[in-house]
Design a protein around this motif. Structure first.
Motif, PDB file in Angstrom:
ATOM      1  N   SER A  15      51.145  46.962  30.021  1.00  0.00           N
ATOM      2  CA  SER A  15      50.093  46.023  29.642  1.00  0.00           C
ATOM      3  C   SER A  15      50.567  44.607  29.891  1.00  0.00           C
ATOM      4  CB  SER A  15      49.746  46.186  28.153  1.00  0.00           C
ATOM      5  OG  SER A  15      50.893  45.978  27.358  1.00  0.00           O
ATOM      6  N   PRO A  16      49.704  43.709  30.361  1.00  0.00           N
ATOM      7  CA  PRO A  16      50.120  42.339  30.663  1.00  0.00           C
ATOM      8  C   PRO A  16      50.502  41.577  29.411  1.00  0.00           C
ATOM      9  CG  PRO A  16      47.742  42.553  30.826  1.00  0.00           C
ATOM     10  CD  PRO A  16      48.277  43.938  30.629  1.00  0.00           C
ATOM     11  N   GLU A  17      51.454  40.681  29.533  1.00  0.00           N
ATOM     12  CA  GLU A  17      51.845  39.852  28.404  1.00  0.00           C
ATOM     13  C   GLU A  17      50.815  38.749  28.202  1.00  0.00           C
ATOM     14  OE1 GLU A  17      55.804  38.491  28.723  1.00  0.00           O
ATOM     15  OE2 GLU A  17      56.665  40.498  28.545  1.00  0.00           O
ATOM     16  N   PRO A  18      50.821  38.124  27.007  1.00  0.00           N
ATOM     17  CA  PRO A  18      49.823  37.079  26.733  1.00  0.00           C
ATOM     18  C   PRO A  18      49.786  35.986  27.791  1.00  0.00           C
ATOM     19  CG  PRO A  18      50.950  37.696  24.720  1.00  0.00           C
ATOM     20  CD  PRO A  18      51.626  38.445  25.840  1.00  0.00           C
ATOM     21  N   ALA A  19      50.949  35.593  28.329  1.00  0.00           N
ATOM     22  CA  ALA A  19      50.959  34.535  29.339  1.00  0.00           C
ATOM     23  C   ALA A  19      50.149  34.955  30.558  1.00  0.00           C
ATOM     24  CB  ALA A  19      52.392  34.197  29.739  1.00  0.00           C
ATOM     25  N   ASP A  20      50.292  36.199  30.977  1.00  0.00           N
ATOM     26  CA  ASP A  20      49.517  36.686  32.115  1.00  0.00           C
ATOM     27  C   ASP A  20      48.036  36.761  31.779  1.00  0.00           C
ATOM     28  OD1 ASP A  20      51.552  36.843  33.902  1.00  0.00           O
ATOM     29  OD2 ASP A  20      51.889  38.989  33.707  1.00  0.00           O
ATOM     30  N   ASP A  21      47.731  37.133  30.536  1.00  0.00           N
ATOM     31  CA  ASP A  21      46.328  37.150  30.115  1.00  0.00           C
ATOM     32  C   ASP A  21      45.715  35.759  30.231  1.00  0.00           C
ATOM     33  OD1 ASP A  21      46.262  39.838  29.554  1.00  0.00           O
ATOM     34  OD2 ASP A  21      46.679  39.608  27.420  1.00  0.00           O
ATOM     35  N   SER A  22      46.472  34.753  29.801  1.00  0.00           N
ATOM     36  CA  SER A  22      45.961  33.382  29.849  1.00  0.00           C
ATOM     37  C   SER A  22      45.760  32.922  31.282  1.00  0.00           C
ATOM     38  CB  SER A  22      46.934  32.435  29.129  1.00  0.00           C
ATOM     39  OG  SER A  22      47.051  32.756  27.768  1.00  0.00           O
ATOM     40  N   VAL A  23      46.755  33.218  32.142  1.00  0.00           N
ATOM     41  CA  VAL A  23      46.658  32.806  33.537  1.00  0.00           C
ATOM     42  C   VAL A  23      45.469  33.488  34.205  1.00  0.00           C
ATOM     43  CG1 VAL A  23      47.799  32.914  35.778  1.00  0.00           C
ATOM     44  CG2 VAL A  23      49.103  32.257  33.757  1.00  0.00           C
ATOM     45  N   VAL A  42      47.032  26.459  38.480  1.00  0.00           N
ATOM     46  CA  VAL A  42      48.020  26.003  39.458  1.00  0.00           C
ATOM     47  C   VAL A  42      49.332  25.639  38.769  1.00  0.00           C
ATOM     48  CG1 VAL A  42      48.561  24.211  41.141  1.00  0.00           C
ATOM     49  CG2 VAL A  42      46.274  25.226  41.095  1.00  0.00           C
ATOM     50  N   ARG A  43      49.247  24.902  37.672  1.00  0.00           N
ATOM     51  CA  ARG A  43      50.464  24.483  36.981  1.00  0.00           C
ATOM     52  C   ARG A  43      51.246  25.679  36.437  1.00  0.00           C
ATOM     53  NH1 ARG A  43      50.949  19.055  35.511  1.00  0.00           N
ATOM     54  NH2 ARG A  43      49.149  17.755  36.059  1.00  0.00           N
ATOM     55  N   ALA A  44      50.527  26.679  35.931  1.00  0.00           N
ATOM     56  CA  ALA A  44      51.192  27.833  35.319  1.00  0.00           C
ATOM     57  C   ALA A  44      51.973  28.656  36.329  1.00  0.00           C
ATOM     58  CB  ALA A  44      50.148  28.713  34.614  1.00  0.00           C
ATOM     59  N   LEU A  45      51.500  28.724  37.573  1.00  0.00           N
ATOM     60  CA  LEU A  45      52.108  29.611  38.552  1.00  0.00           C
ATOM     61  C   LEU A  45      52.851  28.903  39.677  1.00  0.00           C
ATOM     62  CD1 LEU A  45      49.333  32.350  38.869  1.00  0.00           C
ATOM     63  CD2 LEU A  45      51.421  32.381  37.516  1.00  0.00           C
ATOM     64  N   SER A  85      43.687  43.014  38.644  1.00  0.00           N
ATOM     65  CA  SER A  85      45.126  42.880  38.441  1.00  0.00           C
ATOM     66  C   SER A  85      45.352  41.508  37.818  1.00  0.00           C
ATOM     67  CB  SER A  85      45.884  42.991  39.768  1.00  0.00           C
ATOM     68  OG  SER A  85      45.530  41.918  40.636  1.00  0.00           O
ATOM     69  N   SER A  86      46.578  41.237  37.382  1.00  0.00           N
ATOM     70  CA  SER A  86      46.844  39.913  36.825  1.00  0.00           C
ATOM     71  C   SER A  86      46.733  38.861  37.927  1.00  0.00           C
ATOM     72  CB  SER A  86      48.240  39.868  36.200  1.00  0.00           C
ATOM     73  OG  SER A  86      49.241  39.842  37.199  1.00  0.00           O
ATOM     74  N   ALA A  87      46.352  37.657  37.543  1.00  0.00           N
ATOM     75  CA  ALA A  87      46.243  36.570  38.521  1.00  0.00           C
ATOM     76  C   ALA A  87      47.606  36.269  39.131  1.00  0.00           C
ATOM     77  CB  ALA A  87      45.675  35.318  37.852  1.00  0.00           C
ATOM     78  N   ARG A  88      48.680  36.481  38.374  1.00  0.00           N
ATOM     79  CA  ARG A  88      50.026  36.245  38.904  1.00  0.00           C
ATOM     80  C   ARG A  88      50.312  37.180  40.074  1.00  0.00           C
ATOM     81  NH1 ARG A  88      54.030  33.935  36.030  1.00  0.00           N
ATOM     82  NH2 ARG A  88      52.863  34.404  34.133  1.00  0.00           N
ATOM     83  N   THR A  89      50.039  38.476  39.880  1.00  0.00           N
ATOM     84  CA  THR A  89      50.275  39.448  40.950  1.00  0.00           C
ATOM     85  C   THR A  89      49.380  39.158  42.152  1.00  0.00           C
ATOM     86  OG1 THR A  89      50.889  41.144  39.351  1.00  0.00           O
ATOM     87  CG2 THR A  89      50.244  41.906  41.535  1.00  0.00           C
ATOM     88  N   TRP A  90      48.132  38.829  41.896  1.00  0.00           N
ATOM     89  CA  TRP A  90      47.183  38.498  42.960  1.00  0.00           C
ATOM     90  C   TRP A  90      47.682  37.309  43.769  1.00  0.00           C
ATOM     91  CZ3 TRP A  90      43.797  34.081  43.160  1.00  0.00           C
ATOM     92  CH2 TRP A  90      42.815  34.146  44.152  1.00  0.00           C
ATOM     93  N   LEU A  91      48.183  36.275  43.086  1.00  0.00           N
ATOM     94  CA  LEU A  91      48.639  35.066  43.771  1.00  0.00           C
ATOM     95  C   LEU A  91      49.925  35.335  44.556  1.00  0.00           C
ATOM     96  CD1 LEU A  91      48.132  32.034  44.234  1.00  0.00           C
ATOM     97  CD2 LEU A  91      49.569  31.582  42.245  1.00  0.00           C
ATOM     98  N   LEU A  92      50.847  36.098  43.986  1.00  0.00           N
ATOM     99  CA  LEU A  92      52.084  36.388  44.703  1.00  0.00           C
ATOM    100  C   LEU A  92      51.826  37.240  45.942  1.00  0.00           C
ATOM    101  CD1 LEU A  92      54.604  36.990  41.770  1.00  0.00           C
ATOM    102  CD2 LEU A  92      54.342  34.949  43.202  1.00  0.00           C
ATOM    103  N   THR A 157      61.136  41.543  39.628  1.00  0.00           N
ATOM    104  CA  THR A 157      61.194  42.171  38.306  1.00  0.00           C
ATOM    105  C   THR A 157      62.134  41.483  37.340  1.00  0.00           C
ATOM    106  OG1 THR A 157      62.907  43.738  39.035  1.00  0.00           O
ATOM    107  CG2 THR A 157      60.603  44.421  39.278  1.00  0.00           C
ATOM    108  N   GLN A 158      63.289  41.035  37.829  1.00  0.00           N
ATOM    109  CA  GLN A 158      64.300  40.499  36.931  1.00  0.00           C
ATOM    110  C   GLN A 158      64.244  38.981  36.786  1.00  0.00           C
ATOM    111  OE1 GLN A 158      66.194  43.011  35.363  1.00  0.00           O
ATOM    112  NE2 GLN A 158      64.648  44.145  36.515  1.00  0.00           N
ATOM    113  N   MET A 159      63.694  38.283  37.772  1.00  0.00           N
ATOM    114  CA  MET A 159      63.645  36.832  37.704  1.00  0.00           C
ATOM    115  C   MET A 159      62.228  36.317  37.450  1.00  0.00           C
ATOM    116  SD  MET A 159      66.406  35.938  40.723  1.00  0.00           S
ATOM    117  CE  MET A 159      66.422  34.165  40.409  1.00  0.00           C
ATOM    118  N   LEU A 160      61.241  36.919  38.098  1.00  0.00           N
ATOM    119  CA  LEU A 160      59.857  36.512  37.847  1.00  0.00           C
ATOM    120  C   LEU A 160      59.213  37.334  36.743  1.00  0.00           C
ATOM    121  CD1 LEU A 160      58.485  35.866  41.453  1.00  0.00           C
ATOM    122  CD2 LEU A 160      59.604  34.298  39.872  1.00  0.00           C
ATOM    123  N   GLY A 161      59.841  38.448  36.357  1.00  0.00           N
ATOM    124  CA  GLY A 161      59.380  39.205  35.205  1.00  0.00           C
ATOM    125  C   GLY A 161      58.169  40.084  35.432  1.00  0.00           C
TER     126      GLY A 161
END
Length: 211
Positions: A15-23, A42-45, A85-92, A157-161
């Protein structure tokens, strides 16, 4: 003394963490034209994109341009983002395509770079205090010795989480493959850190024959 410490190896919850939910919420709001949400998104990622691109591309001078290209592509495609998917994964994933496109263009029209590899740009994007830094020995220098696929799995996984499942989606491979790459990367890095802390003793010069 060099402390052989690496980020703790564990698979994050699916499950996504709260930060990913917010992004992700900001991305969905930005899709609707909310300019404040665009700024938050933009600032978050921005740092994650910089770090990921720096580890993928071979030209540190291109990192900023590739990050800008990533965000331009993302903002132009927000209307297609549905939050599956999370916006983080989509953006990466967009960042990965931007780097791949750049590498294809470079292969057709190569241009020299003043710096030989990705390390200087990645160093600038790397926050201090990450486990593995001690007495001037940088984890980034050790990452350079890893095969590209293992380095990417470790960074994701280990640096970007990112969860392993999302890293697998980005890398277009099974989750088990990502786990294997991370485990092998960690084993290699731990061995290199141990070697740096306990270097092999120098061979003694041969004794001179008695006169």
């Amino acid at each position: 003394m060099i402390t052989p410490a690496l980020p703790v190896s564990h698979e994050r919850r699916e499950s996504p963490e709260p930060a990913d939910d917010s992004v992700t919420a900001w991305a969905l709001a930005a899709r609707g034209g909310d300019s404040v949400a665009v700024d938050h998104f933009v600032r978050a990622l921005h740092r994650d994109v910089i770090r990921y691109v720096a580890h993928l591309c071979a030209d540190p001078q291109a990192v900023d341009d590739l990050a800008q290209d990533t965000f331009l592509r993302a903002l132009g495609s927000l209307h297609r983002f549905e939050g599956r998917s999370s916006a983080r994964t989509w953006l990466l994933a967009i960042a990965r395509r931007a780097v791949a496109d750049s590498l294809r263009r470079t292969a057709v029209r190569p241009r020299p770079a003043d710096l030989p590899d990705w390390e200087p740009a990645a160093e600038l994007a790397q926050p201090r205090g990450l486990p593995g830094f001690d007495d001037g020995v940088a984890l980034l220098e050790l990452l350079a010795s890893l095969p590209e696929e293992r380095r990417e799995a470790f960074v994701l996984t280990q640096m970007l989480g990112l969860p392993y499942a999302e890293a697998a989606e980005l890398s277009h491979c099974p989750v088990g493959t990502v786990r294997s790459r991370v485990a092998r990367a960690r084993a290699t890095l731990m061995a290199l850190l141990a070697e740096a802390e306990h270097p092999a003793p120098a061979a003694s010069p041969p004794a001179l024959a008695a006169a």
